[in-house]
Design a protein around this motif. Structure first.
Motif: not given
Ligand SMILES: Cc1cc2nc3c(=O)[nH]c(=O)nc-3n(C[C@H](O)[C@H](O)[C@H](O)COP(=O)(O)OP(=O)(O)OC[C@H]3O[C@@H](n4cnc5c(N)ncnc54)[C@H](O)[C@@H]3O)c2cc1C
Length: 334
Positions: A7, A29, A31, A39, A53, A124, A156, A242, A287, A290-291, A312, A319
């Motif tokens: 997911v 999957f 959403r 990203t 990011a 979703e 998240p 930001q 976001w 976001a973090l 995360d 990150r």
């Molecule tokens: C503004 C901002 C700036 C940042 N800057 C940096 C940076 O410069 N360098 C760095 O290393 N990190 C940075 N980060 C952090 C980095 O973007 C994240 O730590 C990382 O991208 C998280 O990846 P993830 O796959 O864990 O989560 P996510 O990227 O959140 O992936 C989760 C996915 O699940 C999907 N989803 C959610 N619920 C459902 C559901 N019910 N069904 C199906 N899909 C679903 C979402 O749409 C999303 O695509 C930043 C983050 C933000 C918000």
């Protein structure tokens, strides 16, 4: 070959798919209409800009393997500022700042393509069901799909929790989804309002970006996107601004146009250039999660039943490299 449902099509989901490439059939999957998650890269009027990011700081063989001649290492440094807004040479953070000509979103997308995962976008996941045979059905897009041998949740904490709140398990396991949901739901995140501000003139500075180090300024981070090759047409500039978490929460109800005006005003003051208060166009992305703002939690409770978490909320680090490693590790465990 057995099947795994992932997911979320962000970096963590792409990491899971990469580790399972050739070992399991993986269905992701997502959403949103496109994979990438936080990203997130947008395009407008010849500009390419990263609204989530900004860059990936961790070089690796895996990253090198994704280079199709379009990998960029932003060379200009990151400087710093405090509450008084004076931008000074920084602490030389992040020797490497990797992204791609088509934006940072290329990282998870290329990983997913290379791993030959099936990616179901615009789908979703609302809940899960573990059947009497010890397999999982995924409730998604208003229907039911399965069976899967295992499910990995990558969104998240609160978004993963809402799926677990609608998860039922058979009597063959003592896994309690509601207890895991409660832990994930209470995991804290910082919110960030991210603005892209475009200008029809160039903007030179000796740094790529400036970061607020004492959390006492309305702006948390400001970057010149034109330092990324291929992102901004010649003679123009685009700022990524930001806003700090407190500002972002306070302005949750502020209309986009007014919020962009305020952000542009802050950018103009910070860079001491009145022209920046009036961008040619602006875009806002809010976001909420976001973090991470919490210690990572233990979310292994469902693994014996085939339910894994690579969010995360488990590693507690906002990150790209942490999410990628988290996803790869869960994939290896599977
Ligand atoms: C503004 C901002 C700036 C940042 N800057 C940096 C940076 O410069 N360098 C760095 O290393 N990190 C940075 N980060 C952090 C980095 O973007 C994240 O730590 C990382 O991208 C998280 O990846 P993830 O796959 O864990 O989560 P996510 O990227 O959140 O992936 C989760 C996915 O699940 C999907 N989803 C959610 N619920 C459902 C559901 N019910 N069904 C199906 N899909 C679903 C979402 O749409 C999303 O695509 C930043 C983050 C933000 C918000």
């Amino acid at each position: 070959m057995s099947r795994v449902a992932v997911v979320g099509g962000g970096v963590a989901g792409a990491g899971v798919a990469t580790a399972l490439d050739g070992e399991r059939e993986v269905v992701v999957f997502e959403r949103e209409g496109e994979p990438g998650g936080r990203t997130a890269t947008r395009r407008r009027a010849g500009h390419v800009y990263d609204v989530g990011a900004n860059y990936h700081k961790g070089g690796s063989e895996l990253l090198d393997s994704l280079d199709e001649g379009d990998l960029i290492d932003v060379e200009e440094p990151v400087w710093t500022f405090e509450g008084d807004g004076e931008i000074k040479p920084g602490d030389d953070r992040d020797d490497h700042k990797w992204t791609f000509e088509d934006g940072i979103t290329i990282l998870p997308r290329r990983l997913l393509e290379r791993a030959s995962a099936t990616v179901r976008t615009g789908t979703e996941v609302t809940g899960l069901e573990r059947t009497g045979e010890g397999e999982w059905d995924v409730l998604a897009g208003g229907g039911r799909t399965g069976p899967y041998d295992a499910v990995v949740l990558t969104p998240p904490g609160p978004a993963s929790a809402s799926i677990l709140e609608h998860t039922s398990v058979d009597s063959g396991t003592d896994f309690d989804p509601a207890a895991l949901a409660a832990d994930l739901e209470s995991f804290a995140y910082r919110s960030i309002d991210s603005f892209a501000l475009a200008y029809s003139f160039p903007l030179d500075r000796p740094y790529y970006a400036a970061v607020n180090t004492d959390r006492a300024h309305a702006v948390g981070w400001l970057a010149r996107e034109g330092e990324k090759r291929g992102h901004v047409p010649d003679g123009r500039s685009l700022l990524i601004v930001q806003m700090a978490p407190d500002w972002s929460v306070e302005h949750r109800e502020t209309p986009d146009g007014r919020a962009a005006e305020l952000a542009a005003g802050h950018a103009a003051a910070l860079l001491d250039d009145d022209r920046l208060a009036d961008p040619k166009w602006a875009e806002r992305v809010s976001w909420r999660h976001a973090l991470p703002d919490d210690e990572g939690i233990d979310a292994n409770a469902g693994e014996a039943a085939g339910l894994y978490v690579a969010s995360d909320a488990t590693h507690g680090e906002g990150r790209i490299h942490a999410s990628l490693e988290g996803g790869l590790e869960i994939g290896d465990r599977l």
